[in-house]
Design an enzyme around this catalytic site. Sequence first.
Site, short mmCIF file in Angstrom:
data_model
loop_
_atom_site.label_atom_id
_atom_site.label_comp_id
_atom_site.label_asym_id
_atom_site.label_seq_id
_atom_site.Cartn_x
_atom_site.Cartn_y
_atom_site.Cartn_z
N HIS A 1 -7.37 0.90 10.18
CA HIS A 1 -6.72 0.24 9.05
C HIS A 1 -7.42 -1.06 8.70
O HIS A 1 -7.81 -1.83 9.58
CB HIS A 1 -5.25 -0.04 9.41
CG HIS A 1 -4.43 -0.59 8.30
ND1 HIS A 1 -4.20 0.10 7.13
CD2 HIS A 1 -3.78 -1.77 8.17
CE1 HIS A 1 -3.44 -0.63 6.33
NE2 HIS A 1 -3.18 -1.78 6.94
N ASP B 1 -1.62 -7.34 4.62
CA ASP B 1 -1.60 -5.96 5.07
C ASP B 1 -0.59 -5.22 4.21
O ASP B 1 0.63 -5.48 4.31
CB ASP B 1 -1.20 -5.91 6.55
CG ASP B 1 -1.16 -4.50 7.13
OD1 ASP B 1 -1.16 -3.51 6.35
OD2 ASP B 1 -1.11 -4.39 8.37
N CYS C 1 -6.51 1.74 2.35
CA CYS C 1 -6.38 0.39 2.90
C CYS C 1 -7.63 -0.46 2.65
O CYS C 1 -7.52 -1.67 2.47
CB CYS C 1 -6.04 0.42 4.38
SG CYS C 1 -7.23 1.31 5.40
N GLN D 1 0.85 -1.18 0.00
CA GLN D 1 0.00 0.00 0.00
C GLN D 1 0.88 1.23 0.00
O GLN D 1 1.58 1.50 0.97
CB GLN D 1 -0.92 0.04 1.22
CG GLN D 1 -1.80 1.28 1.22
CD GLN D 1 -2.68 1.41 2.44
OE1 GLN D 1 -2.97 0.44 3.12
NE2 GLN D 1 -3.11 2.62 2.70
#
Length: 188
Positions: A126, A141, A52, A46
């Site tokens: 997040h 993630d 996100c 990211q």
Amino acid sequence: MVPTPVLAVLLLFPITKESEEASLVEQTKIAEAGQQVSENVYFMKQTVGNACGTIGLLHAVGNVAAQVDLAEDSYLQRFVKKTSVMSPDEKAHFLETDTELETAHSVAACGGDTAPPDISSSVDLHFICFVCVDGGLYELDGRKKQPIYHGPSSQETLLKDSVNVVQEFMARNPESMNFNVIALAKES
């Protein structure tokens, strides 16, 4: 009450001192001991601020594309097809320069009842994604260096296995109400 099969699980959690410390400990442990990661895991970094949720959904779609019927020549089908052979950093760069998704994201963000945060503003929540790939549970993630392997899993146990990890996140901030879990399920 959750339809089956569950294909992916998204978690929204608060970014706190405790969650950042846990992430650092986890990354250090992986650097020292290593971990198994299937080469079939679709993972991207990211690099776009406040994206996100989008990254989480792209992680979900990228990992379950073979299990769902993405509309022929749809944006998602084209995105996954173009990026599936790219490295996590190359996927991030592709997303950064993709005006089609940027336009759709802006339209959707402005369509709700709540004003979206400025793209450069700091947020303390997040999204991450959990998927089962090749018999393993992976946490995806985009802020991390790589997927995180959490042990064996299956399509039948993905929700239960993900919830076990979600409970670890919640235990770090037991007073917080800022958690949300979304199961992406296939209509049976």
